[in-house]
Design a protein around this motif. Structure first.
Motif, PDB file in Angstrom:
ATOM      1  N   TYR A  50      -7.320   5.916  -1.337  1.00 41.70           N
ATOM      2  CA  TYR A  50      -6.606   4.692  -1.016  1.00 41.70           C
ATOM      3  C   TYR A  50      -7.430   3.880  -0.029  1.00 41.70           C
ATOM      4  O   TYR A  50      -8.250   4.423   0.713  1.00 41.70           O
ATOM      5  CB  TYR A  50      -5.222   4.995  -0.418  1.00 41.70           C
ATOM      6  CG  TYR A  50      -4.344   5.829  -1.316  1.00 41.70           C
ATOM      7  CD1 TYR A  50      -3.686   5.263  -2.406  1.00 41.70           C
ATOM      8  CD2 TYR A  50      -4.174   7.192  -1.093  1.00 41.70           C
ATOM      9  CE1 TYR A  50      -2.887   6.024  -3.231  1.00 41.70           C
ATOM     10  CE2 TYR A  50      -3.377   7.971  -1.917  1.00 41.70           C
ATOM     11  CZ  TYR A  50      -2.739   7.371  -2.986  1.00 41.70           C
ATOM     12  OH  TYR A  50      -1.954   8.126  -3.804  1.00 41.70           O
ATOM     13  N   SER A  51      -7.222   2.587  -0.015  1.00 40.74           N
ATOM     14  CA  SER A  51      -7.961   1.719   0.887  1.00 40.74           C
ATOM     15  C   SER A  51      -7.502   1.928   2.329  1.00 40.74           C
ATOM     16  O   SER A  51      -6.455   2.519   2.592  1.00 40.74           O
ATOM     17  CB  SER A  51      -7.759   0.254   0.488  1.00 40.74           C
ATOM     18  OG  SER A  51      -6.390  -0.115   0.663  1.00 40.74           O
ATOM     19  N   LYS A  52      -8.289   1.432   3.255  1.00 38.48           N
ATOM     20  CA  LYS A  52      -7.964   1.575   4.670  1.00 38.48           C
ATOM     21  C   LYS A  52      -6.671   0.841   5.008  1.00 38.48           C
ATOM     22  O   LYS A  52      -5.844   1.331   5.790  1.00 38.48           O
ATOM     23  CB  LYS A  52      -9.122   1.037   5.511  1.00 38.48           C
ATOM     24  CG  LYS A  52      -8.971   1.279   6.996  1.00 38.48           C
ATOM     25  CD  LYS A  52     -10.192   0.802   7.750  1.00 38.48           C
ATOM     26  CE  LYS A  52     -10.055   1.060   9.247  1.00 38.48           C
ATOM     27  NZ  LYS A  52     -11.243   0.584   9.980  1.00 38.48           N
ATOM     28  N   ALA A  53      -6.485  -0.324   4.414  1.00 42.98           N
ATOM     29  CA  ALA A  53      -5.252  -1.082   4.663  1.00 42.98           C
ATOM     30  C   ALA A  53      -4.034  -0.353   4.130  1.00 42.98           C
ATOM     31  O   ALA A  53      -2.980  -0.333   4.765  1.00 42.98           O
ATOM     32  CB  ALA A  53      -5.355  -2.469   4.018  1.00 42.98           C
ATOM     33  N   ALA A  54      -4.173   0.296   2.960  1.00 48.08           N
ATOM     34  CA  ALA A  54      -3.043   1.037   2.402  1.00 48.08           C
ATOM     35  C   ALA A  54      -2.696   2.243   3.252  1.00 48.08           C
ATOM     36  O   ALA A  54      -1.520   2.546   3.471  1.00 48.08           O
ATOM     37  CB  ALA A  54      -3.366   1.473   0.971  1.00 48.08           C
ATOM     38  N   ARG A  55      -3.719   2.948   3.778  1.00 47.33           N
ATOM     39  CA  ARG A  55      -3.445   4.100   4.637  1.00 47.33           C
ATOM     40  C   ARG A  55      -2.791   3.665   5.946  1.00 47.33           C
ATOM     41  O   ARG A  55      -1.877   4.336   6.445  1.00 47.33           O
ATOM     42  CB  ARG A  55      -4.754   4.852   4.922  1.00 47.33           C
ATOM     43  CG  ARG A  55      -5.371   5.483   3.683  1.00 47.33           C
ATOM     44  CD  ARG A  55      -6.430   6.504   4.059  1.00 47.33           C
ATOM     45  NE  ARG A  55      -7.499   5.936   4.848  1.00 47.33           N
ATOM     46  CZ  ARG A  55      -8.599   5.401   4.334  1.00 47.33           C
ATOM     47  NH1 ARG A  55      -8.773   5.365   3.027  1.00 47.33           N
ATOM     48  NH2 ARG A  55      -9.537   4.914   5.123  1.00 47.33           N
ATOM     49  N   ARG A  56      -3.248   2.558   6.509  1.00 47.80           N
ATOM     50  CA  ARG A  56      -2.631   2.068   7.739  1.00 47.80           C
ATOM     51  C   ARG A  56      -1.191   1.644   7.497  1.00 47.80           C
ATOM     52  O   ARG A  56      -0.310   1.894   8.327  1.00 47.80           O
ATOM     53  CB  ARG A  56      -3.448   0.890   8.284  1.00 47.80           C
ATOM     54  CG  ARG A  56      -2.920   0.355   9.613  1.00 47.80           C
ATOM     55  CD  ARG A  56      -3.847  -0.648  10.236  1.00 47.80           C
ATOM     56  NE  ARG A  56      -4.060  -1.808   9.394  1.00 47.80           N
ATOM     57  CZ  ARG A  56      -5.202  -2.079   8.767  1.00 47.80           C
ATOM     58  NH1 ARG A  56      -6.232  -1.258   8.865  1.00 47.80           N
ATOM     59  NH2 ARG A  56      -5.328  -3.153   8.016  1.00 47.80           N
ATOM     60  N   PHE A  57      -0.926   0.998   6.359  1.00 49.63           N
ATOM     61  CA  PHE A  57       0.440   0.591   6.016  1.00 49.63           C
ATOM     62  C   PHE A  57       1.351   1.808   5.910  1.00 49.63           C
ATOM     63  O   PHE A  57       2.488   1.799   6.391  1.00 49.63           O
ATOM     64  CB  PHE A  57       0.415  -0.183   4.698  1.00 49.63           C
ATOM     65  CG  PHE A  57       1.764  -0.661   4.234  1.00 49.63           C
ATOM     66  CD1 PHE A  57       2.274  -1.863   4.684  1.00 49.63           C
ATOM     67  CD2 PHE A  57       2.532   0.092   3.354  1.00 49.63           C
ATOM     68  CE1 PHE A  57       3.514  -2.306   4.265  1.00 49.63           C
ATOM     69  CE2 PHE A  57       3.771  -0.334   2.939  1.00 49.63           C
ATOM     70  CZ  PHE A  57       4.255  -1.547   3.392  1.00 49.63           C
ATOM     71  N   TYR A  58       0.857   2.873   5.282  1.00 55.23           N
ATOM     72  CA  TYR A  58       1.666   4.090   5.132  1.00 55.23           C
ATOM     73  C   TYR A  58       1.927   4.745   6.484  1.00 55.23           C
ATOM     74  O   TYR A  58       3.056   5.165   6.780  1.00 55.23           O
ATOM     75  CB  TYR A  58       0.949   5.069   4.206  1.00 55.23           C
ATOM     76  CG  TYR A  58       1.641   6.404   4.100  1.00 55.23           C
ATOM     77  CD1 TYR A  58       2.732   6.584   3.261  1.00 55.23           C
ATOM     78  CD2 TYR A  58       1.218   7.488   4.861  1.00 55.23           C
ATOM     79  CE1 TYR A  58       3.383   7.801   3.173  1.00 55.23           C
ATOM     80  CE2 TYR A  58       1.857   8.705   4.785  1.00 55.23           C
ATOM     81  CZ  TYR A  58       2.935   8.854   3.932  1.00 55.23           C
ATOM     82  OH  TYR A  58       3.576  10.055   3.859  1.00 55.23           O
ATOM     83  N   ASN A  59       0.890   4.839   7.327  1.00 57.15           N
ATOM     84  CA  ASN A  59       1.048   5.507   8.621  1.00 57.15           C
ATOM     85  C   ASN A  59       2.012   4.757   9.530  1.00 57.15           C
ATOM     86  O   ASN A  59       2.765   5.368  10.290  1.00 57.15           O
ATOM     87  CB  ASN A  59      -0.315   5.644   9.309  1.00 57.15           C
ATOM     88  CG  ASN A  59      -1.220   6.614   8.586  1.00 57.15           C
ATOM     89  OD1 ASN A  59      -0.744   7.511   7.887  1.00 57.15           O
ATOM     90  ND2 ASN A  59      -2.519   6.439   8.731  1.00 57.15           N
TER      91      ASN A  59
END
Length: 395
Positions: free
Chosen positions: A128-137
């Motif tokens: 997953y992209s960095k933005a997607a991982r940050r959104f999930y966290n």
């Protein structure tokens, strides 16, 4: 010099002197010019034609010049050395340009690495992209929780038993003994040991079930000789590892309780927050029961039930009391009683206070969720978002 001398001689013939004649400047210039022109003709001198003026930038080409095509590429491809004109560059020229660009890139890489060729380590692309991982966290990953709650969610023991383990010094966090159940921990980052065994990094997912409890089962772990309602989900727990490899088993418990002789709807889960929310009196969830009565039910007894009774020192009044119509296959009278406080043995106390004898009691509804008609005794059904919202879950 000869022209100047001739001009001077002609001036002398005029017998001019400073004292005799004074000519204006313009007349003097004309006289010198005319004398010079006459002198040049006499001497036979010729002057070159003036140089042509340079063409300005706005010079427009002639029709002949404009008709000729403009060829941008001049290539020396022939072995004889002849120059040929082409509208596109030659293949050899393009190959040379590509080779030159690659050589420049290699030189830059060599300079950056200090002249040493470093082996390239292949790196796998992130799923997953960095933005997607940050959104999930930020939105879905659970924050650090209390140690006792983490142990209970991991299936070590109940919340109270987990606190006792912590007080006894049997739990370590990152190599140090922890005696405070309120300590905030993250199982994914912190190293937690209980009785010498390490706690799994990954907590089990939240699961929710509707269970049709039969008569003779209690809503707790119970002793060995007592049948527990949780044992009705043993088949589900046995296949957990096969269906969810690498994920620890959830520790299930019932939300609220039904006494051993009461049947019907009971919720089973491992989500403590969900259980606390729907079982707390502030949720004001109504619960519907069907009570089978031995003997006849009079109007006076219905009024007595609707007026309420004292249960555990508190006067409890039902929301609804209704005598259901007789069914041909059911010989006994049935009452539909709806309460919202849900105190221990509340419905049984209401019926007993009215002078009636209860034969059986079944819970058929919690909140807006009704026991499915096709769910047999001892069977369970997994619940999802719509059913949880009907139970009053607001998250």
């Amino acid at each position: 010099m000869a022209a100047i001398a001739a001009a001077a001689a002609s001036l002398s013939t005029l017998n001019l002197s400073r004292t005799s004649v004074i000519l204006p400047r313009c007349h003097l210039r004309r006289a010198i010019t005319s004398s010079l022109s006459s002198a040049t003709t006499e001497l036979g001198a010729k002057f070159a034609a003036p140089a042509p003026k340079p063409k300005s930038k706005s010079h427009k080409p002639s029709p002949r010049e404009d008709s000729e095509p403009y060829i941008p590429w001049t290539v020396n491809d022939d072995e004889s050395g002849a120059v040929t004109l082409k509208t596109t560059p030659s293949e050899r020229f393009l190959r040379a340009v590509a080779n030159e660009s690659t050589q420049r890139k290699k030189k830059k890489e060599d300079r950056g690495s200090g002249g040493k060729d470093k082996p390239r380590v292949p790196t796998a692309e992130p799923k997953y992209s960095k933005a997607a991982r940050r959104f999930y966290n930020e939105r879905f990953r659970e924050p650090p929780q209390r140690l006792a709650k983490v142990l209970a969610a991991a299936g070590v023991a109940s919340r109270r038993s987990s606190e006792e383990l912590i007080f006894q010094g049997k739990v370590t966090v990152n190599g140090s003994v922890c005696n405070t159940p309120q300590t905030r921990v993250d199982p994914a980052k912190d190293i937690i040991y209980v009785n010498g065994g390490r706690l799994a990094k990954k907590l089990p997912p939240k699961v929710y079930f509707a269970l049709n409890k039969p008569k003779g089962y209690i809503c707790s772990a119970g002793e060995k000789e007592t049948k527990s309602a949780l044992s009705l989900l043993d088949d589900f727990m046995k296949t957990w590892t096969k269906r969810n490899p690498g994920t620890p088993k959830p520790r299930l418990f019932t939300v609220g309780r039904l006494d051993v002789n009461t049947t019907g709807l009971i919720i089973v889960t491992n989500d403590g927050e969900f259980a606390n929310q729907i079982s707390h009196p502030s949720s004001n969830l109504s619960k519907e029961y069907i009570a089978s009565i031995s003997g006849a039910v009079s109007k006076r007894q219905l009024i007595a039930i609707s007026e309420g009774a004292v249960v555990e020192g508190v006067h409890c009044t039902p929301d609804l009391v209704e005598l259901l119509s007789r069914q041909p296959d059911i010989p006994r009278a049935r009452l539909r009683i709806v309460v919202h406080e849900g105190r221990n043995h509340e419905v049984r106390e209401l019926v007993k206070n009215a002078g009636l004898q209860m034969h059986s009691l079944k819970r058929v509804r919690i909140g807006a969720f009704r026991l499915p008609t096709d769910l047999g005794l001892g069977k369970h059904q997994e619940l999802y978002a719509a059913s949880l919202r009907a139970l009053g879950w607001k998250t």
